[in-house]
Design a protein around this motif. Sequence first.
Motif, PDB file in Angstrom:
ATOM      1  N   GLU A 216       0.830  -1.207   0.000  1.00  0.00           N
ATOM      2  CA  GLU A 216       0.000   0.000   0.000  1.00  0.00           C
ATOM      3  C   GLU A 216       0.866   1.260   0.000  1.00  0.00           C
ATOM      4  O   GLU A 216       0.476   2.296  -0.550  1.00  0.00           O
ATOM      5  CB  GLU A 216      -0.942  -0.002   1.205  1.00  0.00           C
ATOM      6  CG  GLU A 216      -1.969  -1.127   1.217  1.00  0.00           C
ATOM      7  CD  GLU A 216      -2.982  -0.988   0.092  1.00  0.00           C
ATOM      8  OE1 GLU A 216      -3.251   0.148  -0.354  1.00  0.00           O
ATOM      9  OE2 GLU A 216      -3.508  -2.029  -0.356  1.00  0.00           O
ATOM     10  N   PHE A 217       2.026   1.174   0.618  1.00  0.00           N
ATOM     11  CA  PHE A 217       2.964   2.302   0.589  1.00  0.00           C
ATOM     12  C   PHE A 217       3.766   2.307  -0.713  1.00  0.00           C
ATOM     13  O   PHE A 217       3.924   3.339  -1.360  1.00  0.00           O
ATOM     14  CB  PHE A 217       3.928   2.220   1.778  1.00  0.00           C
ATOM     15  CG  PHE A 217       3.282   2.377   3.119  1.00  0.00           C
ATOM     16  CD1 PHE A 217       2.843   3.616   3.562  1.00  0.00           C
ATOM     17  CD2 PHE A 217       3.113   1.293   3.961  1.00  0.00           C
ATOM     18  CE1 PHE A 217       2.249   3.773   4.812  1.00  0.00           C
ATOM     19  CE2 PHE A 217       2.530   1.430   5.213  1.00  0.00           C
ATOM     20  CZ  PHE A 217       2.095   2.668   5.640  1.00  0.00           C
ATOM     21  N   ALA A 218       4.287   1.124  -1.094  1.00  0.00           N
ATOM     22  CA  ALA A 218       5.208   1.054  -2.227  1.00  0.00           C
ATOM     23  C   ALA A 218       4.550   1.491  -3.524  1.00  0.00           C
ATOM     24  O   ALA A 218       5.160   2.201  -4.330  1.00  0.00           O
ATOM     25  CB  ALA A 218       5.739  -0.375  -2.368  1.00  0.00           C
ATOM     26  N   THR A 219       3.303   1.069  -3.769  1.00  0.00           N
ATOM     27  CA  THR A 219       2.656   1.410  -5.038  1.00  0.00           C
ATOM     28  C   THR A 219       2.369   2.898  -5.157  1.00  0.00           C
ATOM     29  O   THR A 219       2.088   3.384  -6.257  1.00  0.00           O
ATOM     30  CB  THR A 219       1.343   0.628  -5.208  1.00  0.00           C
ATOM     31  OG1 THR A 219       0.469   0.917  -4.101  1.00  0.00           O
ATOM     32  CG2 THR A 219       1.602  -0.860  -5.282  1.00  0.00           C
TER      33      THR A 219
ATOM     34  N   ALA B 222       6.414   6.588   8.060  1.00  0.00           N
ATOM     35  CA  ALA B 222       6.499   6.760   6.613  1.00  0.00           C
ATOM     36  C   ALA B 222       6.665   8.230   6.267  1.00  0.00           C
ATOM     37  O   ALA B 222       6.133   9.109   6.961  1.00  0.00           O
ATOM     38  CB  ALA B 222       5.246   6.202   5.942  1.00  0.00           C
ATOM     39  N   GLU B 223       7.392   8.505   5.193  1.00  0.00           N
ATOM     40  CA  GLU B 223       7.573   9.879   4.735  1.00  0.00           C
ATOM     41  C   GLU B 223       6.255  10.429   4.205  1.00  0.00           C
ATOM     42  O   GLU B 223       5.592   9.781   3.388  1.00  0.00           O
ATOM     43  CB  GLU B 223       8.617   9.940   3.620  1.00  0.00           C
ATOM     44  CG  GLU B 223      10.044   9.732   4.095  1.00  0.00           C
ATOM     45  CD  GLU B 223      11.038   9.883   2.958  1.00  0.00           C
ATOM     46  OE1 GLU B 223      10.612   9.908   1.793  1.00  0.00           O
ATOM     47  OE2 GLU B 223      12.247   9.973   3.236  1.00  0.00           O
ATOM     48  N   GLY B 224       5.884  11.620   4.668  1.00  0.00           N
ATOM     49  CA  GLY B 224       4.687  12.266   4.161  1.00  0.00           C
ATOM     50  C   GLY B 224       3.692  12.605   5.249  1.00  0.00           C
ATOM     51  O   GLY B 224       3.860  12.247   6.422  1.00  0.00           O
ATOM     52  N   HIS B 225       2.630  13.305   4.852  1.00  0.00           N
ATOM     53  CA  HIS B 225       1.602  13.825   5.760  1.00  0.00           C
ATOM     54  C   HIS B 225       0.259  13.260   5.353  1.00  0.00           C
ATOM     55  O   HIS B 225       0.011  12.993   4.168  1.00  0.00           O
ATOM     56  CB  HIS B 225       1.592  15.357   5.671  1.00  0.00           C
ATOM     57  CG  HIS B 225       0.823  16.042   6.747  1.00  0.00           C
ATOM     58  ND1 HIS B 225      -0.547  16.167   6.713  1.00  0.00           N
ATOM     59  CD2 HIS B 225       1.241  16.659   7.881  1.00  0.00           C
ATOM     60  CE1 HIS B 225      -0.949  16.828   7.779  1.00  0.00           C
ATOM     61  NE2 HIS B 225       0.117  17.149   8.511  1.00  0.00           N
ATOM     62  N   ILE B 226      -0.637  13.075   6.309  1.00  0.00           N
ATOM     63  CA  ILE B 226      -1.938  12.504   6.011  1.00  0.00           C
ATOM     64  C   ILE B 226      -2.739  13.352   5.019  1.00  0.00           C
ATOM     65  O   ILE B 226      -3.610  12.840   4.315  1.00  0.00           O
ATOM     66  CB  ILE B 226      -2.758  12.289   7.315  1.00  0.00           C
ATOM     67  CG1 ILE B 226      -3.980  11.403   7.049  1.00  0.00           C
ATOM     68  CG2 ILE B 226      -3.136  13.630   7.944  1.00  0.00           C
ATOM     69  CD1 ILE B 226      -4.715  10.994   8.296  1.00  0.00           C
TER      70      ILE B 226
ATOM     71  N   LEU C 280      -3.365   5.087   3.463  1.00  0.00           N
ATOM     72  CA  LEU C 280      -4.045   4.799   4.726  1.00  0.00           C
ATOM     73  C   LEU C 280      -5.437   4.228   4.479  1.00  0.00           C
ATOM     74  O   LEU C 280      -5.892   3.328   5.208  1.00  0.00           O
ATOM     75  CB  LEU C 280      -4.121   6.064   5.584  1.00  0.00           C
ATOM     76  CG  LEU C 280      -2.773   6.631   6.062  1.00  0.00           C
ATOM     77  CD1 LEU C 280      -2.990   7.878   6.903  1.00  0.00           C
ATOM     78  CD2 LEU C 280      -1.985   5.590   6.840  1.00  0.00           C
ATOM     79  N   MET C 281      -6.129   4.715   3.463  1.00  0.00           N
ATOM     80  CA  MET C 281      -7.433   4.130   3.126  1.00  0.00           C
ATOM     81  C   MET C 281      -7.287   2.679   2.686  1.00  0.00           C
ATOM     82  O   MET C 281      -8.080   1.809   3.070  1.00  0.00           O
ATOM     83  CB  MET C 281      -8.109   4.958   2.036  1.00  0.00           C
ATOM     84  CG  MET C 281      -8.664   6.284   2.511  1.00  0.00           C
ATOM     85  SD  MET C 281      -9.685   7.121   1.265  1.00  0.00           S
ATOM     86  CE  MET C 281      -8.419   7.718   0.145  1.00  0.00           C
ATOM     87  N   GLY C 282      -6.241   2.405   1.897  1.00  0.00           N
ATOM     88  CA  GLY C 282      -5.998   1.028   1.481  1.00  0.00           C
ATOM     89  C   GLY C 282      -5.700   0.132   2.667  1.00  0.00           C
ATOM     90  O   GLY C 282      -6.187  -1.000   2.750  1.00  0.00           O
ATOM     91  N   LEU C 283      -4.900   0.615   3.599  1.00  0.00           N
ATOM     92  CA  LEU C 283      -4.582  -0.167   4.794  1.00  0.00           C
ATOM     93  C   LEU C 283      -5.820  -0.399   5.652  1.00  0.00           C
ATOM     94  O   LEU C 283      -6.007  -1.481   6.215  1.00  0.00           O
ATOM     95  CB  LEU C 283      -3.496   0.547   5.595  1.00  0.00           C
ATOM     96  CG  LEU C 283      -2.113   0.565   4.945  1.00  0.00           C
ATOM     97  CD1 LEU C 283      -1.215   1.586   5.617  1.00  0.00           C
ATOM     98  CD2 LEU C 283      -1.480  -0.819   4.985  1.00  0.00           C
ATOM     99  N   LYS C 284      -6.665   0.613   5.751  1.00  0.00           N
ATOM    100  CA  LYS C 284      -7.892   0.474   6.537  1.00  0.00           C
ATOM    101  C   LYS C 284      -8.788  -0.619   5.953  1.00  0.00           C
ATOM    102  O   LYS C 284      -9.472  -1.340   6.680  1.00  0.00           O
ATOM    103  CB  LYS C 284      -8.636   1.816   6.572  1.00  0.00           C
ATOM    104  CG  LYS C 284      -9.901   1.813   7.437  1.00  0.00           C
ATOM    105  CD  LYS C 284      -9.577   1.529   8.882  1.00  0.00           C
ATOM    106  CE  LYS C 284     -10.831   1.606   9.756  1.00  0.00           C
ATOM    107  NZ  LYS C 284     -10.521   1.253  11.158  1.00  0.00           N
ATOM    108  N   ARG C 285      -8.764  -0.770   4.626  1.00  0.00           N
ATOM    109  CA  ARG C 285      -9.583  -1.790   3.986  1.00  0.00           C
ATOM    110  C   ARG C 285      -9.072  -3.195   4.268  1.00  0.00           C
ATOM    111  O   ARG C 285      -9.866  -4.120   4.443  1.00  0.00           O
ATOM    112  CB  ARG C 285      -9.629  -1.569   2.471  1.00  0.00           C
ATOM    113  CG  ARG C 285     -10.424  -0.348   2.023  1.00  0.00           C
ATOM    114  CD  ARG C 285     -10.722  -0.416   0.526  1.00  0.00           C
ATOM    115  NE  ARG C 285      -9.515  -0.585  -0.276  1.00  0.00           N
ATOM    116  CZ  ARG C 285      -8.800   0.420  -0.762  1.00  0.00           C
ATOM    117  NH1 ARG C 285      -9.175   1.673  -0.522  1.00  0.00           N
ATOM    118  NH2 ARG C 285      -7.720   0.187  -1.486  1.00  0.00           N
TER     119      ARG C 285
END
Length: 310
Positions: free
Chosen positions: A215-218, A244-248, A257-262
């Motif tokens: 989910e992060f790599a793609t 992880a690098e970056g902001h929500i 994060l949406m992908g991980l939540k799924r």
Amino acid sequence: MPASYAYLGPEGTFTEVALRTLPEAATRELVPYVSVQSALDAVRAGEAEAAFVPIENSVEGGITTTLDELVAGTPLMIYREVLLSITFALLVRPGTKLSDIKTVTAHPAAQPQVRNWLRTHLPDALWESAASNADGARLVQEGRYDAAFAGEFAAARYGLEPLETGIHDAENAQTRFVLVGRPARPAAPTGADKTSVVLWQRDDHPGGLRDLLGEFATRGINLMLLQSRPTGAGIGNYCFCVDAEGHISDRRMAEALMGLKRICLQVRYLGSYPRADVQPGEVRPPFPGTSDEEFVGAADWVARCQDGRF
């Protein structure tokens, strides 16, 4: 809300030194607590506005006591981080010689950073852990131990002398500290941010961790920390702490994060906050296809396809 910050004490810890580098610390009462758990519990109970605790060092990685406290219990959120270069002094009562030292103490996270020095100079000394490096200095002051590894700045506070200074097994060792409070809206992105989450898999299956990391790599998101922690539900049951690098508010991070939540059993968001190691202009640009503009453009294209406007 009390205008106070809890921190891992007592006075004279590296944690206190790092905390005082924050400008807002000058406007708060700084209250030492005996453990990471008690400092974080003070925030959960409304006794402190925030807690400042160590979470990672460059020698041993994540500090498990802090990670486990953030994984479990009432959710908390990280708002700031500070990096502090670490070197130790061997603190003793006045008149103590190296040959007199039979027992030494410090915080458990200090031992891997002085292990080789200890083996070379005090091979027969008995090590016992203390709640913090400054607490170890206090115990030496009280006569419980012969010496403590702590910051040289703690010597005067506890009436001790630095017998040896500049002790470290690894050059340029650093410890990372975080300011933790109750959940609220994250600060606006700076362009050099970090997002922290905890992930629980739905089940144990081949490629399960790969699915989470995908989910992060793609989306071209670089990971800065990945550490497994036992859930307490039995051998082989782990959750994963991720920085992880970056902001929500970045489209690629939000979509990850949406992908991980799924796909996850549970996701605990620990915050998005400014990185302490770089400035905004030093952060690598997004990989092709992962900028906010490209995410917006792709979403607009799908919408036009759905409307028959392609």
